[in-house]
Structures are given as structure tokens and as C-alpha cells.
Enzyme design. Structure first.
Site, PDB file in Angstrom:
ATOM      1  N   HIS A 310       0.859  -1.168   0.000  1.00 47.28           N
ATOM      2  CA  HIS A 310       0.000   0.000   0.000  1.00 47.28           C
ATOM      3  C   HIS A 310       0.906   1.231   0.000  1.00 47.28           C
ATOM      4  CE1 HIS A 310      -3.002  -2.796   2.210  1.00 47.28           C
ATOM      5  NE2 HIS A 310      -3.251  -2.808   0.913  1.00 47.28           N
ATOM      6  N   TRP A 532       4.385  -0.718   4.967  1.00 51.44           N
ATOM      7  CA  TRP A 532       4.880  -1.924   5.647  1.00 51.44           C
ATOM      8  C   TRP A 532       3.911  -3.089   5.467  1.00 51.44           C
ATOM      9  CZ3 TRP A 532       4.200   2.769   8.393  1.00 51.44           C
ATOM     10  CH2 TRP A 532       5.328   3.591   8.392  1.00 51.44           C
ATOM     11  N   HIS A 533       3.289  -3.139   4.282  1.00 48.80           N
ATOM     12  CA  HIS A 533       2.284  -4.161   3.975  1.00 48.80           C
ATOM     13  C   HIS A 533       2.700  -4.979   2.755  1.00 48.80           C
ATOM     14  CE1 HIS A 533      -1.002  -1.453   6.043  1.00 48.80           C
ATOM     15  NE2 HIS A 533      -0.160  -1.990   6.902  1.00 48.80           N
ATOM     16  N   SER A 534       3.951  -5.388   2.697  1.00 48.04           N
ATOM     17  CA  SER A 534       4.470  -6.122   1.544  1.00 48.04           C
ATOM     18  C   SER A 534       3.807  -7.493   1.424  1.00 48.04           C
ATOM     19  CB  SER A 534       5.986  -6.296   1.674  1.00 48.04           C
ATOM     20  OG  SER A 534       6.634  -5.041   1.735  1.00 48.04           O
TER      21      SER A 534
END
Length: 611
Positions: A310, A532-534
Site C-alpha cells: 500500500h 509496511w504491507h508487503s
């Protein structure tokens, strides 16, 4: 007393992040005789203040942090030549031990869109309820009340968010709802719950699934261990090779060791680590493996592809003096009076700013007709193709932070607040692969893909403008922090400055010229970052469609090897991804338990904890 060293386990987890803790904890509770090993490159988090005191989450992002790995991407023209940096967790519990604890659940339809048998929302909703204890409101039909992960409003409420919601429901003309995490509601202002328990501690997967089973000698966690590759016999996974992690254990012997798995190896090292382990094991695209001098075992060109995230922008504002924000704790040392006062209260009853993450309100935003028109032509095809007929899908999440956040250490001490806005279903995708440098040392070939698709920047430009209008109508507003905003030309109505107070609720919006819009475009490209949504790099898709695993989490072309973490998501999800990682863990545990024949769902007991 330390547990005895074992050279063979039933199940080995390569990685000890959120999902691995869920799966290992569930299986160990279901059958304590199973020997289970978690190999984690980072260190333990058990009862450490950095990981259990919620307000300290920002310290994990410090440049000197060893609880995160900072993955540096390739320079991108879409980011004005900038190389993005994407951190991922490097400790037991993974992201659950270091994240911002924002409780968000996406629309249930996200999982129907995956198109994977058994992963439809109707099959996952019972697991969504099973994993949580929802301490916000009673008797909510889609929430759970007996699970290991605690969800609450946090240890104290901040008044600044009442202002945010008031302006949002009046000026922005949106509705208010107590719960927009019911798997369907969006475009509504609401409170923002947190992964913080009633005791004021972070509610993470490590403490609530594995650390609370320390009595079980058959469940072991070896920290400071970097998994190099999976060991195969005739394409059957039989163990892993590992070394001491060079970051966690820089002085340790770097020679390799092997530990065997009699039943199963589960790779659970995240969107960066999992594809790297597969590639080092000879599973991936021929060209990638050849350049790294790795003999190919299985041709799987989807490994490391489909990287998604994101896209987040964070914009600071001055707040009125006397307004309670997180700044004193973000900036303060342990010896500061304000910090000491809050810590003392937290130790008594779990309350105070210690049990806060600085975010108490949000809106999962969809544009109305006027807003859609204002976003311009670049976004219209994406709207019509994906969002228009899916009313449960938000375009972006807009929120407020009570503090300067990432700007705290470069600004004078005072009160700040910040706009946070990130897109939930960006089109752009990238890739992550291993590579060798000129000295033969392994590195990372990472293309983040941020803003590569022209439709992705439009919601962020609009988010900057709309949240600026909301915030400058809040009674706590005292102007924009200029270094954190676009550089508008002199004389522009949009020039940023400190002020003495807010504008009237009915004041006209700022009118931006074409030159102003260019400044915002440059600003977004210069500042947009990971949320931090890999995810997505070992996608659960058909093999012919660059899939890496099937719906039972099996890696194509081999046996006794599964992947379980956020890397398996085939497409993006409209939520902070800790929730999805937990859900993947619960589903993976069911799949593995079924295959091992060790129990039914009805016989499962939740790992219990008072934390």
C-alpha cells in the site's frame, strides 16, 4: 532450563513471523507431541519493553534498529529517481511485534476475489472470529470474543480525534459508525481500534501463540538463525540449511548447519524472505537462478514476482499548545517526567499514553461524484473497472496521527498532528529477487513498483488536499509544517505556514492552480513510502498464471514444502495486513492439521494468555 538440542523435528518453520507463530502455536496446542522448530533470523521479543509497550513502536524504524531489515529498492523514475526503502520485521513475532497495532479488517469479498478453493470468505469468517477477543463492543456478529489476539480502544482516548470525526461528518459530509471493521462497511468515519489488550500491552502473535507454550519442550524457537535453503531428496523437502544471522549475531561462526524435518517444511519468512529462500533452494525463474550460479530444481517463474504494497504519505501540521499528543513520548527519554508519569500509570492499570499508538480515528474512503471528478481522468478507468460496482471496496484509508511521527526528531519540541493517507488497491506491482554483487555476495534486486501505474497517484493527490481541508477546520489546527508539505510557488493560495487558529467550518476550499498541482505531484513522488504491507511474491495462483503455491499452500513441483505468510496473497487486500497474516496462519494450521490427521477444528483450544 534450556530445552535439549534436537537434530530432527516433525515440522520446521523457516521464519518466525506473525503467521509462523500462529501455525506453530496452534499445532503445538493441538498435539503437544509434535516436535516443531521455528528458525528466526532476529532475536526474542519476550516481555521486552520495545515490543510490549505500544508507544515504542516507532523506535523499531530507527536507522540503527536491528528488529527490522531495511530493503533498499532500485531507483525509480516514478519516484523522481528515488530508491524506496521498505522495512520488514526481523524478530520473533515478525510484524506483529513491531507494527503500529492498527486494527483494520478489509471487506470479506477480498478473499472471494482470490479465487482459491477453500479460501472463500464463508470459510474464513469463522477463523476471523476465532483468532480475536474483541474488547471494543459486545455482541458484534462478525467479531470474536474468545481468541488469543486482543483488540481494544487502547489505554486512553485522545480528544483531538473527536475534532477529526466532527469535521469529517460535517464538512466532509460522511456518516459516522462505531464499527467499520464488520467486513463490509466503508466510507464512514469511525474510531480506530488497536491490537492492544486490556492490560495495555501489545497483542502480538509471539506472546499469544508460542511464548505462552514455553512449557512444551517440543516447541522450540532458535533465534539468530538465517535459513539459507531447503534441503531436498528427490524433490521432497527433508530439512533446511541455516547459518548464524549476520545482523543478530555478527560475531558468531557463519558456517552452515542442517536440521532435518520428518513431516514438513514451512517457509514463513515474508514477502522478501520467502522468495529468497525458494530461489536459493533452486526454485524460481531460470534466468534469476543462473545469474546467481544456482542449479535449478523447479522452474517457477512466479517466485519473487507480483510484489505489492500500500502507498502511504504522511503530512505534518502544527497543533495548539496544550493539546495532548504523542510527541512528548516520541521525543522523550525514559528519564523525562512526562514519560515517567505515563509509564507509572501504565504499570498500575495498563492505561496512559504508553498504551496508545497515536491513531484513534479513520475513514475507509470512497469518492463521491464530485470527488471522483476532481481526481481527474487518469483514475477514471480504474474506478470503473474495479471500484464502481464494489461498494465495499475503499479506495484509500484516511486518518490522523496525534504527533509528528517520522518528523519528530527533526522538529522543535511542541505539539503536532499529521495526516496519514494510503491507497488500498494500487495497480502497480514490482518484484524481489536475489542477486550477486561484484564480490559474489548475495544482495537484493528489488523493484517496488510504487506509482508506476498512472492511476495510483490520483487518490494520494486528492488525499493531500482533502485531509488538509479537514485538518485546517479542526480547533487544534495551527498551520502546516512547511518542510513536510509541497513547495508551492510564492503567492499561491496554497502556501504553507503556521497560523493562529483554524478556518471556519464553512470556509471555501483552497483553490489549487496547475502549478500548485505540479508541486503536489512532485511532493507525492518524493515522499510516498511503504505502508509496511508487503505481499504477493509467492502467490497462491495457478502455476500457469505465475503461481507459486496451490490452495493447500504446497509449492508447485516439490513435496513436503509449503509457504504460509503474506507472500501468498495473490492480489492486494483492503486492510492493514497483520490481520490477514493472522488469518492465513489460522487457515494454514487447519490445512496442516487435516493433512497430519491430528484433530478437528472443534477440538482446538485457543492458546490462552492474560496479556
Amino acid at each position: 532450563m534450556p530445552h535439549p538440542i534436537i537434530s530432527e523435528f516433525d515440522i520446521i518453520f523457516a521464519g518466525g513471523g506473525s503467521t509462523a507463530c500462529v501455525v506453530a502455536g496452534r499445532l503445538a496446542a493441538l498435539d503437544p507431541s509434535l516436535t516443531i522448530l521455528i528458525l528466526e533470523g532476529g532475536q526474542h521479543t519476550l516481555n521486552q519493553d520495545l515490543h510490549v509497550q505500544p508507544y515504542k513502536f516507532t523506535r523499531n524504524l530507527a536507522p540503527t534498529s536491528t528488529t527490522m531489515t531495511f530493503n533498499v529498492g532500485n531507483p525509480s523514475q516514478s519516484l523522481n529517481g528515488r530508491a524506496p526503502i521498505v522495512p520488514c520485521a526481523h524478530c520473533v513475532g515478525g510484524g506483529s511485534s513491531v507494527n503500529a497495532m492498527c486494527y483494520t479488517r478489509g471487506p470479506a469479498s477480498d478473499f472471494d476475489d482470490w479465487g482459491a478453493e477453500g479460501w472463500e470468505s464463508k470459510n474464513l469468517i469463522p477463523l476471523m472470529k476465532k483468532l480475536e477477543t474483541y474488547q471494543v463492543q459486545p455482541d458484534r456478529p462478525t467479531h470474536g470474543y474468545g481468541g488469543p489476539i486482543k483488540v481494544s480502544p487502547g489505554g486512553c482516548k485522545l480528544g483531538i480525534f473527536e475534532e477529526f470525526i466532527h469535521v469529517g461528518t460535517t464538512y466532509h459530509k460522511r456518516q459516522y459508525a462505531e464499527d467499520t471493521d464488520d467486513l463490509k462497511t466503508c466510507n464512514t468515519y469511525s474510531p480506530w481500534a488497536k491490537y492492544i489488550g486490556a492490560t495495555g500491552r501489545r497483542s502480538d502473535a509471539a506472546h499469544h501463540y508460542v511464548y505462552n507454550q514455553a512449557h512444551n519442550a517440543n516447541l522450540q524457537i532458535w533465534v539468530g538463525k538465517r535459513v539459507k535453503r531447503v534441503i531436498f531428496q528427490d524433490k521432497r523437502a527433508v530439512g533446511v540449511e541455516f547459518t548464524s544471522d549476520p545482523v543478530s549475531c555478527p560475531d558468531a561462526d557463519q558456517s552452515s548447519s542442517i536440521v532435518k524435518a520428518s513431516k514438513l517444511v514451512v517457509i514463513s519468512a515474508g514477502a522478501f524472505g520467502s522468495p529468497a529462500i525458494l530461489e536459493r533452494s533452486g526454485i524460481g525463474a531460470e534466468a534469476i537462478l543462473k545469474r546467481c550460479n544456482i542449479e535449478q530444481l523447479v522452474d517457477l517463474p512466479g517466485v519473487g514476482e507480483n510484489y505489492q504494497d500500500h502507498n502511504l504519505v504522511f503530512t505534518p501540521y502544527f497543533a495548539a499548545e496544550g493539546i495532548v499528543t504523542m510527541d512528548p513520548l516520541y521525543l522523550g527519554e525514559e528519564s523525562d517526567v512526562v514519560v515517567q508519569k505515563n509509564l507509572a500509570q501504565w504499570k498500575i492499570d495498563g492505561k496512559s499514553l504508553v498504551a496508545q499508538n497515536g491513531s484513534d480515528a479513520k475513514i475507509k474512503w470512497r469518492p463521491d461524484d464530485d470527488e471522483l471528478k476532481a481526481m481527474g481522468s487518469a483514475f477514471q478507468p480504474r474506478w470503473k473497472e474495479f471500484f464502481q460496482d464494489r461498494p465495499d471496496k475503499p479506495v484509500a484509508l484516511f486518518s490522523l496521527c496525534a504527533g509528528a511521527g517520522g518528523f519528530s526528531h527533526i522538529l522543535p519540541r511542541r505539539s503536532y498532528m499529521a495526516a496519514n493517507y494510503f491507497t488500498l488497491y494500487p495497480v502497480s506491482a514490482g518484484s524481489v529477487h536475489i542477486k550477486l554483487d561484484e564480490n559474489g555476495q548475495e544482495g537484493i534486486d528489488f523493484n517496488a513498483g510504487f506509482l508506476d501505474d498512472p492511476s495510483d497517484i490520483a487518490p494520494l493527490i486528492f488525499g493531500y488536499k482533502k485531509l488538509r481541508e479537514v485538518i485546517r477546520r479542526m480547533s487544534s489546527y495551527r498551520g502546516e509544517v512547511p518542510i513536510g508539505h509541497p513547495h508551492f510557488p510564492q503567492g499561491s493560495a496554497a502556501v504553507c505556514r503556521e497560523t493562529t487558529g483554524p478556518v471556519d467550518l464553512n470556509a471555501p476550499d483552497i483553490i489549487y492552480t496547475a502549478e500548485d498541482d505540479g508541486a503536489i505531484d512532485r511532493y507525492i513522488r518524493d515522499r510516498v513510502q511503504t505502508t509496511w504491507h508487503s505481499l504477493g511474491t509467492c502467490a497462491m495462483k495457478p502455476r500457469a498464471n505465475k503461481g507459486v503455491i496451490d490452495a493447500r499452500l504446497n509449492v508447485y513441483g516439490v513435496t513436503n514444502l509449503k509457504v504460509a505468510d503474506m507472500s501468498i496473497a495473490p492480489i492486494n487486500v483492503g486492510t492493514n495486513t497483520y490481520w490477514t497474516a493472522l488469518l492465513i496462519g489460522e487457515k494454514a494450521a487447519m490445512i496442516i492439521a487435516d493433512e497430519l490427521g491430528i484433530g478437528s477444528q472443534s477440538s482446538w483450544k485457543s492458546p490462552r494468555s492474560r496479556l
